[in-house]
Design an enzyme around this catalytic site. Structure first.
Site, PDB file in Angstrom:
ATOM      1  N   SER A 180       0.796  -1.227   0.000  1.00  0.00           N
ATOM      2  CA  SER A 180       0.000   0.000   0.000  1.00  0.00           C
ATOM      3  C   SER A 180       0.830   1.279   0.000  1.00  0.00           C
ATOM      4  CB  SER A 180      -0.964   0.001   1.177  1.00  0.00           C
ATOM      5  OG  SER A 180      -0.235   0.012   2.374  1.00  0.00           O
ATOM      6  N   HIS A 208      -6.000  -4.223  -0.323  1.00  0.00           N
ATOM      7  CA  HIS A 208      -5.994  -3.099  -1.266  1.00  0.00           C
ATOM      8  C   HIS A 208      -6.293  -3.564  -2.699  1.00  0.00           C
ATOM      9  CE1 HIS A 208      -4.756   0.122   1.434  1.00  0.00           C
ATOM     10  NE2 HIS A 208      -4.074  -0.817   2.060  1.00  0.00           N
ATOM     11  N   LYS A 239     -12.295  -1.282   3.307  1.00  0.00           N
ATOM     12  CA  LYS A 239     -11.712  -0.388   2.293  1.00  0.00           C
ATOM     13  C   LYS A 239     -12.689  -0.290   1.115  1.00  0.00           C
ATOM     14  CE  LYS A 239      -7.043  -1.574   3.866  1.00  0.00           C
ATOM     15  NZ  LYS A 239      -6.855  -0.571   4.917  1.00  0.00           N
TER      16      LYS A 239
HETATM   17  C1  LIG Z   1      -2.568  -4.943   3.711  1.00  0.00           C
HETATM   18  C2  LIG Z   1      -3.480  -4.775   4.891  1.00  0.00           C
HETATM   19  N1  LIG Z   1      -3.777  -5.848   5.634  1.00  0.00           N
HETATM   20  C3  LIG Z   1      -4.591  -5.756   6.708  1.00  0.00           C
HETATM   21  C4  LIG Z   1      -5.146  -4.549   7.076  1.00  0.00           C
HETATM   22  C5  LIG Z   1      -6.064  -4.500   8.260  1.00  0.00           C
HETATM   23  O1  LIG Z   1      -7.384  -4.454   7.816  1.00  0.00           O
HETATM   24  P1  LIG Z   1      -8.564  -4.107   8.842  1.00  0.00           P
HETATM   25  O2  LIG Z   1      -8.693  -2.619   8.824  1.00  0.00           O
HETATM   26  O3  LIG Z   1      -9.762  -4.823   8.326  1.00  0.00           O
HETATM   27  O4  LIG Z   1      -8.130  -4.620  10.154  1.00  0.00           O
HETATM   28  C6  LIG Z   1      -4.864  -3.403   6.331  1.00  0.00           C
HETATM   29  C7  LIG Z   1      -5.420  -2.095   6.733  1.00  0.00           C
HETATM   30  O5  LIG Z   1      -4.739  -1.121   6.897  1.00  0.00           O
HETATM   31  C8  LIG Z   1      -4.008  -3.513   5.206  1.00  0.00           C
HETATM   32  O6  LIG Z   1      -3.704  -2.450   4.470  1.00  0.00           O
END
Ligand SMILES: Cc1ncc(COP(=O)(O)O)c(C=O)c1O
Length: 392
Positions: A180, A208, A239
């Site tokens: 990201s 993402h 997201k």
């Molecule tokens: C690659 C990735 N994995 C996991 C997460 C965590 O997701 P959640 O907000 O559902 O806990 C995020 C969120 O920032 C993320 O960008």
């Protein structure tokens, strides 16, 4: 005498002096491409609202109706009395979407990643993790007893060397589908090739990517045409998929069943609220039957990427709506975000330790809801500020 107020107070002061203190800006409106923040209206380029569904009328209606039909909360974990018909419906929808045998819901993708590795791997097994993986994958792997291998970011030679040298019973390669900070998709074709060669499994965190990346919007596996070769997909509803909260793991029946029996953040945490579940079912109805959100996102992304390059900025990635605009100088990146905010453009500057030293950048996130006027206004502002700061 040691006192927690003093110890933490000093640590917090140090964080401020290091310039890494995170200030939360308070939004006074729903999440949209235009929001009120700091008492003024700005164009928002820093939400993960890729498909523009965070304030969608049909999704809000589904959530409101679900409260009437299914109640506000479940006051229970899933295995006691916290599973309603809609929880199973959403799990089936997500499984069908990815072409996997089963899916299990979590309160977040952080929990999904946190509860995955220690549950399915033992000390006879090994995990191979990209060094830039998300914190939740790193923490999840830390909890497991499996042999831990970290490969250099997207470095397939290094991954192969590690796989070749491992005699583990089960081998699991774990990667973010999209990194990201860079807006770059993981090299899944090569990862799948190596997995086949060394009899390993592949786990992809598609936070993402789910809902918009690839021909059918099914994520990074779809983008690289290897979706059916990915053994485990974790992702978020927080997201592109409406942006509220919740996460999931989609995989084989045996993996999902084992998670239901033993995964701690699932077993010992409350069920997803009915309103969220019903609204997420609606999200899948929308993205499966109406391509317009994805088409607008793709069009906006290509337009912004092309134009910002023409202005003379250096960017990373190829076709992902995360567009990192490289500034390389930490102070300049912060100054640029401040100057852009004065022109009502809301973007965030990222610098060390979030990205490597000398890799400071402004991260722009495109949404299908951005209008061409908003994109053009932002491009003009980037041109003006970039010129004033001698960046272009
Ligand atoms: C690659 C990735 N994995 C996991 C997460 C965590 O997701 P959640 O907000 O559902 O806990 C995020 C969120 O920032 C993320 O960008």
């Amino acid at each position: 005498m040691a006192n927690i107020k003093n110890i933490l107070g000093n640590q917090l002061e140090q964080i401020k002096q290091d310039g890494t203190y995170k200030h939360e800006r308070i939004i006074q409106t729903p999440q949209e491409t235009e929001i009120d923040v700091l008492g003024k209206t700005v164009i928002n380029f820093c939400a993960n609202n890729y498909l523009g569904l965070s304030n969608d009328i049909a999704i809000k209606k589904a959530a409101i109706e679900a409260i009437d039909e299914w109640g506000f909360g479940l006051s229970s974990v899933r295995f006691i009395c916290g599973t309603q018909t809609i929880h199973k419906d959403l799990e089936n929808k997500v499984s069908e979407f990815h072409g996997k045998e089963d899916t299990i819901l979590y309160s977040s993708c952080f929990d999904a990643n946190g509860g995955l590795f220690e549950t399915i791997l033992s000390k006879e097994d090994a995990v191979f993790s990209d060094e830039l993986n998300h914190a939740s994958i790193i923490d999840g792997i830390r909890l497991s007893k499996a042999e831990k291998n970290r490969y250099k970011h997207a470095d397939m030679e290094h991954l192969e060397e590690l796989l070749k040298n491992s005699n583990a019973r089960l081998k699991l390669i774990a990667t973010d589908g999209v990194f990201s900070m860079d807006g770059v998709v993981a090299p899944l074709k090569n990862i799948v090739m190596l997995a086949k060669k060394y009899d390993a499994m592949v786990m992809v965190d598609d936070c993402h990517a789910t809902g918009f990346l690839g021909n059918e919007g099914k994520g990074s596996g779809d983008y690289h045409d290897v979706l059916s070769d990915i053994d485990i997909i974790t992702s978020t509803f927080g997201k592109a998929l409406g942006g509220a909260s919740g996460g999931f793991v989609s995989a084989s029946k045996e993996i999902v069943e084992t998670l239901r029996q033993k995964s701690r953040p699932y077993l010992f945490s409350n069920s997803l609220a009915p309103a969220l579940v019903a609204a997420c079912i609606k999200v899948f109805d929308i993205i499966e039957n109406d391509q317009s959100h994805k088409e607008r996102l793709d069009k906006n992304t290509m337009y912004f990427r092309e134009k910002i390059k023409q202005l003379g900025f250096d960017i990373k990635g190829v076709d992902h709506p995360i567009v990192p605009i490289m500034i390389y100088d930490e102070k300049k990146a912060v100054k640029m975000s401040e100057e852009l905010l004065k022109k009502n453009i809301y973007v965030i500057a990222f610098s060390y330790p979030v990205v490597a030293t000398g890799q400071a950048r402004i991260r722009v996130q495109i949404s299908s809801s951005h209008t061409s006027e908003q994109l053009d206004y932002a491009l003009q502002a980037f041109h003006n500020v970039g010129t004033e700061l001698n960046i272009i």
